[in-house]
Design an enzyme around this catalytic site. Structure first.
Site, PDB file in Angstrom:
ATOM      1  N   GLU A  17       0.802  -1.239   0.000  1.00 18.43           N
ATOM      2  CA  GLU A  17       0.000   0.000   0.000  1.00 18.43           C
ATOM      3  C   GLU A  17       0.827   1.277   0.000  1.00 18.43           C
ATOM      4  O   GLU A  17       0.826   2.045   0.962  1.00 18.43           O
ATOM      5  CB  GLU A  17      -0.912   0.033   1.239  1.00 18.43           C
ATOM      6  N   GLU A  67      -5.792  -8.565   0.195  1.00 22.58           N
ATOM      7  CA  GLU A  67      -6.368  -8.299   1.521  1.00 22.58           C
ATOM      8  C   GLU A  67      -7.846  -8.020   1.366  1.00 22.58           C
ATOM      9  O   GLU A  67      -8.248  -7.240   0.505  1.00 22.58           O
ATOM     10  CB  GLU A  67      -5.737  -7.063   2.188  1.00 22.58           C
TER      11      GLU A  67
END
Ligand code: P53
Length: 474
Positions: free
Chosen positions: A179, A371
């Site tokens: 991320e 995720e």
């Protein structure tokens, strides 16, 4: 069958949120160690409050976490029992290079990850390695200013080369950074950045981002040299921005917010800065130095697939004064059409399909959902069993949405790993009680508990999902 025959089902963790053993076998101190649980956490992870060493007033959950460092065999065995085809985990940079600028790596750190990889391979579980999941050596942060310093690119490159050479032939899937866009919202936790008072924070963030982008191109370049079989992916905290209304001002604001996130993937996937970002950075006078060498590196070393996390969509208004819902690190305003989790994150399975489609349309590269999951309070019975139907419902709805994205919209997805298949420390809050797992871990927010593992109801449910390649979701 909807999903590809070799679709990879599994789960994902991050070193700092599960390993513990923060000072064992030569590991060095990292930014993620210094993020406390409790009311100061937000100020620390966002870089507003400096926390450069441990103090007695705070509890630091990453220090011991769920001690996977010493329990990984038992834990991977449970993953295997669920039928995992992939296990996504991250390597703590400071186990390999405790300070970050050493000449030679720490052999004990390499051995630890080699043992994890071998344990996975023993069960035919494909390791998917996140090279950096938020962690950054504090020595590099203090001595060099971290990612704002161009030198960091070569420290990272050395770390990457060491890992990739060592595990050659055993690991096919890597992610360069977790991320990268979280660097904007949480610069200390996300990248080890902290600031002096007179600094232009945004300028430094984009400078650091540029160095991370060049570093990620270096990672791809290194894999091409060392092991061309490797698939290198980037990783985005995804979640489409919705306009608060069909008002054009809101739509434009949503487009801009999406672009601010996609910027990182645009560079990593296309190999150059998108024009909207060049304009913005020039306009604001914060364009980082981009050398010709950088441009060449970026152009020649684009990623092979795109991975992302998805928890929720976000909503935005063109009105800068619109009230923000502060539940999530990434700003949103309340969407009245969506339910919320106990932590106030909006639940939006259809938004998952919309997000997948958008990423597919934008990049035309294979996707990997690395995720997704529900953070919830679990109440175990005396045997540690949790009847977590709410988690099953969340995952079922999201897997159905992903299925529609494949079956009805034609997205190409390589695999799906749920976040935290075993309960671990929350990144956003530092709490243990925000649980995502199929496996319960007896530990509370302040480190009390036996660390005993036990299966929740969702354990058998996910096992069935995997065995049926996503066909049986009941
Ligand atoms: P927690 C915010 C927004 C999107 C993704 O989050 C985020 C965050 C951080 O809160 O992080 C990812 O633990 C991240 C994981 C993290 C997971 O989402 O706050 O990659 O490390 O644990 C869930 O509930």
């Amino acid at each position: 069958m909807t999903f590809r025959k070799d679709f990879l089902w599994g789960g994902a963790t991050a070193a700092n949120q599960c390993e513990g053993a923060y000072d064992v076998d030569g590991r060095g101190l990292a930014n993620v160690d210094l993020c406390p649980v409790g009311e100061d956490r937000l100020a620390v992870i966002t870089g507003r409050q400096k926390m450069l060493e441990f103090d007695d007033d705070h509890f630091y959950p990453a220090k011991h976490s769920i001690d996977m460092y010493h329990n990984y065999k038992e834990d991977i065995k449970l993953f295997a029992e669920m039928g995992f085809g992939v296990y996504r985990f991250s390597i703590a940079w400071t186990r390999i290079f405790p300070l970050g600028d050493e000449e030679t790596p720490n052999e004990k750190g390499l051995k630890f990850y080699e043992a994890i990889i071998d344990e996975c391979l023993k069960y035919d579980i494909e390791p998917l390695i996140t090279l950096v999941h938020f962690d950054f050596p504090m020595h590099l942060a203090n001595k060099y200013g971290g990612w704002r310093n161009r030198k960091t690119i070569e420290f990272y490159a050395k770390f990457v080369r060491t890992v990739i050479e060592r595990f050659k032939g055993k690991v096919k899937y890597y992610l360069n950074f977790n991320e990268m866009n979280v660097l904007m919202a949480a610069p200390f936790m996300g990248a080890g950045l902290y600031f002096e008072e007179d600094e232009n924070i945004k300028e430094i963030q984009y400078l650091a981002a540029h160095h991370e982008l060049v570093a990620s191109a270096r990672a791809k370049q290194i894999t091409k040299e060392v092991d061309p079989e490797i698939m290198m992916g980037c990783m985005l905290a995804a979640g489409k921005y919705y306009p608060a209304a069909c008002k054009p001002e809101d739509v434009l604001a949503a487009q801009e917010a999406d672009r601010n996130n996609y910027f990182f993937v645009d560079v990593q996937s296309r190999g150059y800065y998108p024009s909207y970002m060049v304009k913005k950075l020039e306009r604001e006078g914060i364009m980082p130095e981009i050398t010709e060498e950088d441009e060449k590196l970026l152009r020649e070393n684009t990623i092979d697939f795109i991975s992302f996390s998805y928890y929720t969509t976000r909503t935005i208004s063109g009105d800068k004064n619109a009230a923000l819902d502060k539940a999530n690190l990434l700003d949103t305003i309340e969407n009245p059409y969506l339910d919320k989790t106990e932590w106030g994150w909006q639940i939006d399975p259809l938004g998952f399909r919309i997000t997948i489609n958008e990423i597919h349309d934008r990049y035309q590269k294979p996707l990997f959902v690395v995720e997704n999951g529900l953070g919830a309070k679990d109440i175990p019975d005396e045997n540690g069993y949790v009847e977590d139907d709410y988690r099953i419902d969340y995952l079922r709805a999201h897997i159905k949405a992903m299925k529609n994205a494949v079956e009805l919209d034609g997205a190409d997805i390589l695999g799906y790993t749920t976040w935290g298949p075993i309960d671990l420390v929350s990144a956003g809050t530092g709490e243990m009680s925000k649980r995502y797992g199929f496996i319960y871990v007896d530990r509370d927010d302040y480190g009390e508990g036996t660390l005993k593992r036990s299966k929740k109801k969702s354990f058998d449910w996910y096992k069935k999902v995997i065995a049926s390649n996503g066909e049986d979701l009941e």
